[in-house]
Design a protein around this motif. Structure first.
Motif, PDB file in Angstrom:
ATOM      1  N   ILE A   1       2.268   1.813  15.304  1.00  0.00           N
ATOM      2  CA  ILE A   1       1.554   1.561  14.047  1.00  0.00           C
ATOM      3  C   ILE A   1       1.956   2.580  13.000  1.00  0.00           C
ATOM      4  N   ASN A   2       2.061   3.827  13.419  1.00  0.00           N
ATOM      5  CA  ASN A   2       2.468   4.880  12.492  1.00  0.00           C
ATOM      6  C   ASN A   2       3.874   4.654  11.961  1.00  0.00           C
ATOM      7  N   LEU A   3       4.772   4.166  12.803  1.00  0.00           N
ATOM      8  CA  LEU A   3       6.145   3.901  12.373  1.00  0.00           C
ATOM      9  C   LEU A   3       6.220   2.726  11.397  1.00  0.00           C
ATOM     10  N   LEU A   4       5.335   1.748  11.551  1.00  0.00           N
ATOM     11  CA  LEU A   4       5.371   0.561  10.698  1.00  0.00           C
ATOM     12  C   LEU A   4       4.640   0.762   9.373  1.00  0.00           C
ATOM     13  N   THR A   5       3.791   1.781   9.273  1.00  0.00           N
ATOM     14  CA  THR A   5       2.995   1.984   8.061  1.00  0.00           C
ATOM     15  C   THR A   5       3.842   2.122   6.800  1.00  0.00           C
ATOM     16  N   PRO A   6       4.906   2.950   6.780  1.00  0.00           N
ATOM     17  CA  PRO A   6       5.679   3.064   5.537  1.00  0.00           C
ATOM     18  C   PRO A   6       6.343   1.760   5.122  1.00  0.00           C
ATOM     19  N   PHE A   7       6.759   0.936   6.087  1.00  0.00           N
ATOM     20  CA  PHE A   7       7.367  -0.348   5.735  1.00  0.00           C
ATOM     21  C   PHE A   7       6.329  -1.278   5.105  1.00  0.00           C
ATOM     22  N   GLY A   8       5.105  -1.262   5.645  1.00  0.00           N
ATOM     23  CA  GLY A   8       4.044  -2.080   5.062  1.00  0.00           C
ATOM     24  C   GLY A   8       3.731  -1.665   3.635  1.00  0.00           C
ATOM     25  N   ALA A   9       3.627  -0.344   3.397  1.00  0.00           N
ATOM     26  CA  ALA A   9       3.351   0.137   2.044  1.00  0.00           C
ATOM     27  C   ALA A   9       4.487  -0.221   1.091  1.00  0.00           C
ATOM     28  N   TYR A  10       5.717  -0.072   1.549  1.00  0.00           N
ATOM     29  CA  TYR A  10       6.883  -0.371   0.708  1.00  0.00           C
ATOM     30  C   TYR A  10       6.935  -1.849   0.329  1.00  0.00           C
ATOM     31  N   LEU A  11       6.755  -2.725   1.310  1.00  0.00           N
ATOM     32  CA  LEU A  11       6.859  -4.164   1.053  1.00  0.00           C
ATOM     33  C   LEU A  11       5.739  -4.661   0.158  1.00  0.00           C
ATOM     34  N   VAL A  12       4.525  -4.173   0.363  1.00  0.00           N
ATOM     35  CA  VAL A  12       3.415  -4.590  -0.492  1.00  0.00           C
ATOM     36  C   VAL A  12       3.667  -4.158  -1.930  1.00  0.00           C
ATOM     37  N   ALA A  13       4.115  -2.931  -2.117  1.00  0.00           N
ATOM     38  CA  ALA A  13       4.386  -2.456  -3.473  1.00  0.00           C
ATOM     39  C   ALA A  13       5.501  -3.265  -4.129  1.00  0.00           C
ATOM     40  N   GLU A  14       6.544  -3.585  -3.376  1.00  0.00           N
ATOM     41  CA  GLU A  14       7.631  -4.382  -3.949  1.00  0.00           C
ATOM     42  C   GLU A  14       7.160  -5.786  -4.319  1.00  0.00           C
ATOM     43  N   ARG A  15       6.250  -6.348  -3.523  1.00  0.00           N
ATOM     44  CA  ARG A  15       5.678  -7.654  -3.858  1.00  0.00           C
ATOM     45  C   ARG A  15       4.906  -7.596  -5.170  1.00  0.00           C
ATOM     46  N   LEU A  16       4.295  -6.455  -5.429  1.00  0.00           N
ATOM     47  CA  LEU A  16       3.542  -6.264  -6.674  1.00  0.00           C
ATOM     48  C   LEU A  16       4.450  -5.847  -7.824  1.00  0.00           C
ATOM     49  N   GLU A  17       5.778  -5.817  -7.585  1.00  0.00           N
ATOM     50  CA  GLU A  17       6.761  -5.360  -8.562  1.00  0.00           C
ATOM     51  C   GLU A  17       6.476  -3.928  -8.996  1.00  0.00           C
ATOM     52  N   ALA A  18       6.014  -3.118  -8.035  1.00  0.00           N
ATOM     53  CA  ALA A  18       5.779  -1.702  -8.249  1.00  0.00           C
ATOM     54  C   ALA A  18       6.832  -0.913  -7.481  1.00  0.00           C
ATOM     55  N   SER A  19       6.672   0.386  -7.450  1.00  0.00           N
ATOM     56  CA  SER A  19       7.654   1.253  -6.790  1.00  0.00           C
ATOM     57  C   SER A  19       7.347   1.347  -5.301  1.00  0.00           C
ATOM     58  N   GLY A  20       8.185   0.735  -4.480  1.00  0.00           N
ATOM     59  CA  GLY A  20       8.045   0.884  -3.050  1.00  0.00           C
ATOM     60  C   GLY A  20       8.331   2.306  -2.598  1.00  0.00           C
ATOM     61  N   ILE A  21       9.176   2.998  -3.356  1.00  0.00           N
ATOM     62  CA  ILE A  21       9.510   4.383  -3.020  1.00  0.00           C
ATOM     63  C   ILE A  21       8.283   5.281  -3.161  1.00  0.00           C
ATOM     64  N   LEU A  22       7.586   5.168  -4.309  1.00  0.00           N
ATOM     65  CA  LEU A  22       6.375   5.963  -4.481  1.00  0.00           C
ATOM     66  C   LEU A  22       5.287   5.532  -3.509  1.00  0.00           C
ATOM     67  N   ALA A  23       5.254   4.249  -3.151  1.00  0.00           N
ATOM     68  CA  ALA A  23       4.275   3.785  -2.168  1.00  0.00           C
ATOM     69  C   ALA A  23       4.499   4.458  -0.820  1.00  0.00           C
ATOM     70  N   ALA A  24       5.759   4.585  -0.408  1.00  0.00           N
ATOM     71  CA  ALA A  24       6.058   5.246   0.867  1.00  0.00           C
ATOM     72  C   ALA A  24       5.685   6.723   0.818  1.00  0.00           C
ATOM     73  N   VAL A  25       5.970   7.383  -0.309  1.00  0.00           N
ATOM     74  CA  VAL A  25       5.604   8.794  -0.449  1.00  0.00           C
ATOM     75  C   VAL A  25       4.091   8.956  -0.408  1.00  0.00           C
ATOM     76  N   ALA A  26       3.377   8.106  -1.176  1.00  0.00           N
ATOM     77  CA  ALA A  26       1.913   8.183  -1.203  1.00  0.00           C
ATOM     78  C   ALA A  26       1.323   7.900   0.174  1.00  0.00           C
ATOM     79  N   ALA A  27       1.930   6.970   0.912  1.00  0.00           N
ATOM     80  CA  ALA A  27       1.461   6.675   2.271  1.00  0.00           C
ATOM     81  C   ALA A  27       1.604   7.898   3.168  1.00  0.00           C
ATOM     82  N   GLY A  28       2.715   8.620   3.049  1.00  0.00           N
ATOM     83  CA  GLY A  28       2.908   9.816   3.856  1.00  0.00           C
ATOM     84  C   GLY A  28       1.916  10.909   3.519  1.00  0.00           C
ATOM     85  N   ILE A  29       1.685  11.137   2.235  1.00  0.00           N
ATOM     86  CA  ILE A  29       0.715  12.163   1.832  1.00  0.00           C
ATOM     87  C   ILE A  29      -0.688  11.774   2.289  1.00  0.00           C
TER      88      ILE A  29
END
Length: 538
Positions: free
Chosen positions: A222-250
């Motif tokens: 689950i921990n390994l899949l979390t950044p991919f989930g955050a990235y894909l959701v953000a990209e679907r929203l036409e937002a920054s998947g990169i910042l989503a992954a960083v925010a997920a880690g923090i």
């Protein structure tokens, strides 16, 4: 089958690069060796994998940015947030304008919009490359925190500028108001998506775990899949998947403080993330190296265009790389002067860094994977069917910036960092000795409560454990009065390690005699190794 063989060859190149870095008589950064290995795989053996930018972003960036955000010191990140934002936002815009006009002046055949696009994609820095360079000559913690924080946040601003510069090159139109609103949405929605997804996944996992239980490997997966989930959701929203992954880690780093994960889960998770981070980092740079032969051939002999002279290309690449360093130095100096003036106005203590600090910060702006993957997303053609202007030249210059920045940093940073002084890190409210003392008191209190509740049933076991903790408490109290805490800890550690070595030798001897099973031996050795790892970190 051939693709699988190439992937295996890339993984072997990652392994070999670690040994090559140690064998070479000169200190070269590991990413540079891995890029060279990838170029050999593609150029000499005629094998390689074409880099698909979208797949590259999805497979490599979310986990790497997630673990960087997870492990970056949060106190340093928020303490120096003003400086980090100046570099992550202001420096990117300054680089886009300054480097864009510099490119258009050096190469008039490159349209200004394309020059801005190239400047935008080389603006973000890469913390992975800097970490590998500073492994032998450590960077002062505060400077490292600033560089890491900048690299985690400047990706989004660079990509937004790149997107609008490409759109301007394709359509001929640019709207500052629209670009500003888009940037706000991309950044804020990306951060919000990363936080929300991480909270939702953690909460759902906790509910399922309490109600149904789970297998040991589930929390790690689950921990390994979390950044991919955050990235894909953000990209679907036409937002920054990169910042989503960083925010997920923090966010995950704060959720971890709740103590929901078991010690076994934490141990397995850390081991897996260490291995995954090393593998992805190495594979990423090997993959970038595999693109270099085709990039050089494309720049020298562009399809439908005039061939360029090799030395002309090299000269422009070196001039462009040097221009980026000078622009970064100029921005660091300007922002530093503004910070000093502001602190003087507020009546705060002012630290005036030496020239070496500014030079080290400027040279530490190493480019990496995002630059290469981003520049390869340049369109092949314009809407009218004409080839995209200067595409091969832009890709060559971007790849040259990566290599030159790595070489420059590996040559200059060790000399600049040696003996470099930075403002001291503020002391924590609670020292390590205070934390040990408090933890020991809490353990004794819990044991005393258990002794009263269990009565005679567990009195002998509790008494034995209490003796150990009371002995430790006396040691910490004596250390606090005598001021010799470090010597006491070292003495205790040496005896602990001596006993652990004797235990390990006995278990191995019993296993060699087949007096115990392999499974039992592995389990006992793992317990001993984990205890020893704890004492070796003291």
């Amino acid at each position: 089958m051939e693709t699988v063989e190439v992937i295996l060859a890339m993984l072997l190149a990652v392994i070999a690069s670690g040994y090559v870095a140690r064998v070479l008589p000169i200190a070269l950064p590991l990413p540079l060796i891995q890029i060279a290995a990838g170029a050999v795989i593609s150029g000499v053996f005629r094998h390689g994998i074409a880099l698909e930018p979208d797949i590259f972003f999805l497979l490599f960036l979310p986990p790497l940015l997630f673990v960087d955000g997870w492990r970056i010191p949060k106190i340093g990140l928020f303490r120096d947030k003003a400086t980090i934002l100046e570099l992550a936002l202001g420096l990117v815009l300054f680089t886009v304008v300054g480097a864009g006009y510099l490119l258009h002046w050096m190469i008039p055949a490159m349209p200004l919009a394309v020059a801005f696009a190239l400047a935008a994609i080389v603006a973000p820095t890469d913390p992975v490359a800097v970490s590998s360079i500073t492994a032998r000559v450590p960077m002062p913690p505060r400077l490292m925190h600033i560089v890491e924080g900048e690299s985690l946040l400047n990706d989004a601003s660079g990509l937004v500028c790149f997107r609008f510069a490409v759109a301007a090159a394709v359509t001929g139109h640019f709207s500052l108001a629209r670009a500003s609103l888009t940037f706000l949405w991309v950044a804020l929605a990306g951060i919000a998506a990363g936080i929300a997804i991480t909270f939702a996944i953690t909460r759902a996992h906790g509910i399922l775990q309490r109600r149904f239980g789970e297998e040991d490997g589930v929390p790690v997966l689950i921990n390994l899949l979390t950044p991919f989930g955050a990235y894909l959701v953000a990209e679907r929203l036409e937002a920054s998947g990169i910042l989503a992954a960083v925010a997920a880690g923090i966010t995950m780093s704060y959720l971890e403080l709740s103590g929901g994960a078991t010690p076994g889960t934490r141990i397995r998770r850390n081991v897996i993330w260490d291995a995954l981070q090393f593998t992805l980092n190495g594979t990423m740079f090997v993959l970038l190296g595999e693109q270099l032969p085709d990039i050089v051939r494309g720049a020298l002999h562009p399809a439908g265009g005039t061939p360029y002279d090799l030395w002309w290309l090299v000269g422009r690449a070196l001039a462009f790389s040097l221009g980026l360093v000078l622009l970064r130095f100029a921005w660091v100096w300007i922002s530093l002067q503004l910070t000093i003036l502001n602190r003087k106005r507020l009546g705060r203590q002012v630290f005036t860094p030496k020239l070496r600090v500014m030079l080290a910060t400027s040279v530490a702006g190493v480019r990496g994977a995002l630059t290469m993957a981003g520049v390869l997303t340049l369109p092949l053609a314009l809407p009218n069917g004409d080839p995209f202007p200067a595409r091969h030249l832009a890709i060559f210059l971007a790849s040259s910036v990566i290599v030159v920045s790595l070489l420059l940093a590996s040559a200059a940073l060790p000399a600049l960092l040696r003996g470099l002084e930075m403002p001291a890190e503020p002391d924590a409210k609670c020292s390590e000795d205070d934390a040990r003392h408090a933890a020991t008191l809490a353990a004794i209190a819990a044991l005393e409560r258990a002794e009263k509740e269990d009565g005679e049933d567990g009195s002998r076991a509790v008494a034995h454990v209490l003796r150990l903790y009371r002995h430790r408490l006396k040691a910490t109290d004596a250390a606090g009065t005598s001021g010799d805490a470090q010597a006491l800890r070292h003495t205790e550690r040496s005896y602990r390690l001596l006993a652990l070595n004797a235990e390990r030798d006995t278990v191995l001897r019993l296993a060699r005699r087949t007096d115990i099973s392999d499974e039992t031996a592995r389990r006992l050795l793992r317990q001993i190794d984990l205890i020893e790892a704890r004492y070796r970190q003291d």
